[in-house]
Design an enzyme around this catalytic site. Structure first.
Site, PDB file in Angstrom:
ATOM      1  N   TYR A   1     -13.767  22.788  14.501  1.00 10.34           N
ATOM      2  CA  TYR A   1     -13.508  24.186  14.157  1.00 10.34           C
ATOM      3  C   TYR A   1     -12.008  24.463  14.129  1.00 10.34           C
ATOM      4  CZ  TYR A   1     -13.813  29.294  14.285  1.00 10.34           C
ATOM      5  OH  TYR A   1     -13.678  30.627  14.012  1.00 10.34           O
TER       6      TYR A   1
ATOM      7  N   LYS B   1      -9.775  25.635  10.828  1.00 10.38           N
ATOM      8  CA  LYS B   1      -9.077  26.913  10.728  1.00 10.38           C
ATOM      9  C   LYS B   1      -7.587  26.721  10.462  1.00 10.38           C
ATOM     10  CE  LYS B   1     -12.535  29.674  10.949  1.00 10.38           C
ATOM     11  NZ  LYS B   1     -12.898  30.491   9.779  1.00 10.38           N
TER      12      LYS B   1
END
Length: 257
Positions: free
Chosen positions: A163, A167
């Site tokens: 994750y 990002k």
């Protein structure tokens, strides 16, 4: 006059959470909103986003979409333009996570996160820009992209390696698009939420994580979806025409500390 009067917006992942809040706020501000998601029912329960928009007198439609599929994204924007005539705002919000560190992440988990959070954003941005360059400007812009990044695009995401990496890629993608397509009057920004309380299941809402976030956030409350929605309205509006390539923190001062 509403801030988004007569604008046409797509919000991915808009059935629940941050995407739902953005879609509802956009409709309140006068936009026609396309809710793009893999499921229509909100994880928080209650009426669908589209039902809420229509009950308040707004315009919208639901489009079942897996953003990791180019054909789904292509159909999403093609159908939006067929229904509403153009596309003004593309909000890329849909994302997945694994809550796994480097050694605990399987190749399949890695692939899934990158397929949605990076490749999916790439597909949505590319297809939106393909539409934007074909349409006439309204005011100063042909179209706007708003990517939902995260504070974990700038600092590590403890315990969630895929994750955090994804990002970080979204933040750089935003800068690239903003610079490369400014001459074509296309605006591209990101919003980086801090700790926002949503109905998202898993470790994000366990008591220890919430306690840490409260201690870490200078502002005397944690974030709510409406905080991110307000920033998304600003970046979609004509007030932000000279703001592009920005990763706007909505984090209660977390990154300033």
């Amino acid at each position: 006059m509403p801030l988004l009067d007569k604008k046409i917006a797509i919000v991915t992942g808009a059935s629940s959470g941050l995407g739902r809040a953005i879609a509802l706020r956009y409709a309140e501000e006068g936009a026609a909103v396309v809710i793009a998601d893999i499921i229509e029912d909100p994880i928080e329960g209650g009426d669908t986003t589209l039902a809420c928009i229509r009950a308040a007198g707004g315009r919208g439609m639901f489009a079942k979409t897996d953003i990791s599929s180019w054909s789904d994204v292509d159909a999403l924007i093609t159908n939006t333009v067929a229904e509403f005539g153009r596309l003004d705002v593309m909000v890329n919000n849909a994302a997945v996570y694994t809550s796994t560190n480097l050694l605990g992440t399987s190749p399949e988990q890695w692939r899934r996160v990158i397929d949605v959070n990076v490749t999916g954003f790439f597909y949505c941005c590319k297809r939106a820009v393909m539409q934007f360059v074909e349409q006439e400007p309204v005011g100063e812009t042909r179209g706007r992209i708003i990517n939902i990044s995260s504070q974990h695009g700038m600092v590590a995401c403890p315990g969630d390696f895929p994750y955090g990496v994804s990002k970080g890629a979204v933040v750089q993608m935003t800068r690239q698009i903003a610079v490369d397509h400014a001459d074509e009057l296309i605006v591209c920004n990101a919003i980086a939420p801090g700790k926002i309380i949503t109905g998202k299941p898993g470790v994000a809402n366990n008591p220890d994580a919430l306690d840490y976030s409260r201690r870490r956030t200078p502002w005397p409350r944690l974030g709510e979806p409406r905080d991110v929605a307000g920033a998304a309205v600003f970046l979609a509006s004509d007030m932000a025409s000279y703001v592009t390539g920005v990763n706007l923190m909505v984090d209660g001062g977390w990154m300033a500390g």
